[in-house]
Design an enzyme around this catalytic site. Structure first.
Site, PDB file in Angstrom:
ATOM      1  N   ASN A  61      17.363   7.941 -28.927  1.00 50.45           N
ATOM      2  CA  ASN A  61      18.338   8.000 -27.842  1.00 50.45           C
ATOM      3  C   ASN A  61      19.380   6.913 -28.107  1.00 50.45           C
ATOM      4  O   ASN A  61      19.080   5.735 -27.991  1.00 50.45           O
ATOM      5  CB  ASN A  61      17.606   7.751 -26.511  1.00 50.45           C
TER       6      ASN A  61
ATOM      7  N   LYS B 162      22.024   6.351 -26.421  1.00 51.41           N
ATOM      8  CA  LYS B 162      22.680   5.859 -25.197  1.00 51.41           C
ATOM      9  C   LYS B 162      24.197   5.868 -25.422  1.00 51.41           C
ATOM     10  O   LYS B 162      24.715   6.829 -25.963  1.00 51.41           O
ATOM     11  CB  LYS B 162      22.125   4.481 -24.824  1.00 51.41           C
TER      12      LYS B 162
ATOM     13  N   HIS C 261      16.274  10.238 -17.866  1.00 57.84           N
ATOM     14  CA  HIS C 261      16.040   8.932 -18.491  1.00 57.84           C
ATOM     15  C   HIS C 261      16.084   7.842 -17.410  1.00 57.84           C
ATOM     16  O   HIS C 261      16.837   7.953 -16.444  1.00 57.84           O
ATOM     17  CB  HIS C 261      17.100   8.664 -19.561  1.00 57.84           C
TER      18      HIS C 261
ATOM     19  N   GLU D 123      17.457   5.101 -17.229  1.00 56.96           N
ATOM     20  CA  GLU D 123      18.800   4.559 -16.928  1.00 56.96           C
ATOM     21  C   GLU D 123      19.577   5.507 -16.021  1.00 56.96           C
ATOM     22  O   GLU D 123      20.393   5.062 -15.203  1.00 56.96           O
ATOM     23  CB  GLU D 123      19.553   4.264 -18.233  1.00 56.96           C
TER      24      GLU D 123
ATOM     25  N   GLU E 151       8.117   6.335 -20.368  1.00 54.31           N
ATOM     26  CA  GLU E 151       8.816   5.097 -20.713  1.00 54.31           C
ATOM     27  C   GLU E 151       8.662   4.090 -19.578  1.00 54.31           C
ATOM     28  O   GLU E 151       9.380   4.166 -18.578  1.00 54.31           O
ATOM     29  CB  GLU E 151      10.296   5.368 -20.941  1.00 54.31           C
TER      30      GLU E 151
ATOM     31  N   GLY F 129      14.277  -1.656 -23.934  1.00 54.25           N
ATOM     32  CA  GLY F 129      15.290  -2.603 -24.379  1.00 54.25           C
ATOM     33  C   GLY F 129      14.877  -4.064 -24.226  1.00 54.25           C
ATOM     34  O   GLY F 129      15.707  -4.957 -24.359  1.00 54.25           O
TER      35      GLY F 129
ATOM     36  N   SER G 113      10.895  -0.001 -26.484  1.00 54.93           N
ATOM     37  CA  SER G 113      10.750  -0.994 -27.557  1.00 54.93           C
ATOM     38  C   SER G 113       9.877  -0.518 -28.725  1.00 54.93           C
ATOM     39  O   SER G 113       9.102  -1.300 -29.285  1.00 54.93           O
ATOM     40  CB  SER G 113      10.245  -2.326 -26.998  1.00 54.93           C
TER      41      SER G 113
HETATM   42  P1  PGA Z   1      14.380   1.052 -26.358  1.00 55.71           P
HETATM   43  O1  PGA Z   1      14.849   2.241 -25.396  1.00 55.71           O
HETATM   44  O2  PGA Z   1      13.684   1.679 -27.535  1.00 55.71           O
HETATM   45  O3  PGA Z   1      15.655   0.343 -26.755  1.00 55.71           O
HETATM   46  O4  PGA Z   1      13.467   0.192 -25.573  1.00 55.71           O
HETATM   47  C1  PGA Z   1      14.062   3.372 -25.205  1.00 55.71           C
HETATM   48  C2  PGA Z   1      14.757   4.345 -24.305  1.00 55.71           C
HETATM   49  O5  PGA Z   1      15.432   3.888 -23.370  1.00 55.71           O
HETATM   50  O6  PGA Z   1      14.668   5.568 -24.478  1.00 55.71           O
END
Ligand code: PGA
Length: 257
Positions: free
Chosen positions: A10, A12, A100, A102, A174, A180, A220
């Site tokens: 992803n 983003k 997601h 976010e 997640e 992140g 992560s």
């Molecule tokens: P990340 O994000 O691997 O940077 O932690 C995962 C995601 O938001 O899908």
């Protein structure tokens, strides 16, 4: 019982179309000696402006499919800033990421709106990665299972209504604390959450639907931890944010199983 494996990235709001083309050139070279395995999908979700035909072609050279990070529940209309499944399919895309964290956190996505998107995407024959996951305070308050049950129930309700989809449907777990932050869930925490999600699906949709459902872990994921996470029996792939932005590192994740 072998389930589909889905290894997804992803991006983003990262990478311009030019950067996307460079990326796929680089990852094609990285993956040259690692062809796609049977029953495995490699998918990247770039931002909407990096989904053009030239980028799709470059991705195909790397055996990577592309998808959109969002899809609306109507096929057209007055919905400024949203993406139509009809149009996504018309430009050759099959995959959509839905709900997601976010989107849930910053753009008011709820179980209800997410379910509407899911219903539309599956009815339109798109493949879906549907995200669930508890926030830090929910985990700390011992509410992980309760939150996952509620989010998965919204998913189940749609599947119950529309029946067995013709396209691929998967869930990505997640935990928000891991996104992140560099703080991955332990493989045991991921496995426990995935088992719980599968049980909630089993209770509502039955054994076969539950056993066939790919459940991906996200948060992560790195080239160093991907293999261990995916060696858990209920972890059927990964959804990778930050570490999917570097072609060499992501190629290592894509070839970790
Ligand atoms: P990340 O994000 O691997 O940077 O932690 C995962 C995601 O938001 O899908």
């Amino acid at each position: 019982m072998s389930r589909l494996k889905i290894l997804a990235g992803n991006w983003k709001m990262h990478n311009t179309p030019t950067e996307a083309l460079e990326y796929f050139g680089a990852i094609t070279r990285e993956l040259a000696a690692a062809p796609l395995k049977p029953a495995m999908h490699r998918v990247i979700f770039p931002p909407a402006y990096a989904l053009g035909a030239d980028i799709q072609k470059a991705a195909r050279n790397a055996d990577v499919e592309l998808g959109a990070q969002n899809v609306h529940w109507e096929l057209k209309g007055a919905f400024t800033g949203e993406l139509s499944a009809t149009a996504l399919k018309a430009i050759g895309l099959k995959w959509a990421l839905i709900a997601h964290s976010e989107r849930r956190q910053y753009f008011a996505e709820t179980d209800e709106t997410a379910a509407k998107r899911l219903r539309c995407a599956l009815t339109e024959g798109m493949n879906v990665v549907y995200c669930v996951g508890e926030r830090l305070e929910e985990r700390e308050g011992g509410k992980t299972e309760e939150v996952l049950s509620r989010q998965t129930a919204a998913f189940n309700k749609v599947l119950k209504e529309i029946g067995v989809p013709k396209s691929i449907v998967s869930i990505a777990y997640e935990p928000v604390l891991a996104i992140g932050t560099g703080k991955t869930a332990t493989p045991e925490q991921a496995e426990a959450a995935h088992k719980h999600i599968r049980k909630v699906v089993w209770d509502e949709l039955g054994m076969e639907a539950a056993q066939m459902l790919p459940i991906l872990y996200g948060g992560s994921v790195t080239p160093e931890n991907a293999k261990t996470l995916m060696s858990q029996p209920n972890v059927d792939g990964v959804l990778v944010g930050g570490a999917s932005l570097k072609p060499d590192g992501f190629a290592k994740i894509l070839t970790a199983i």
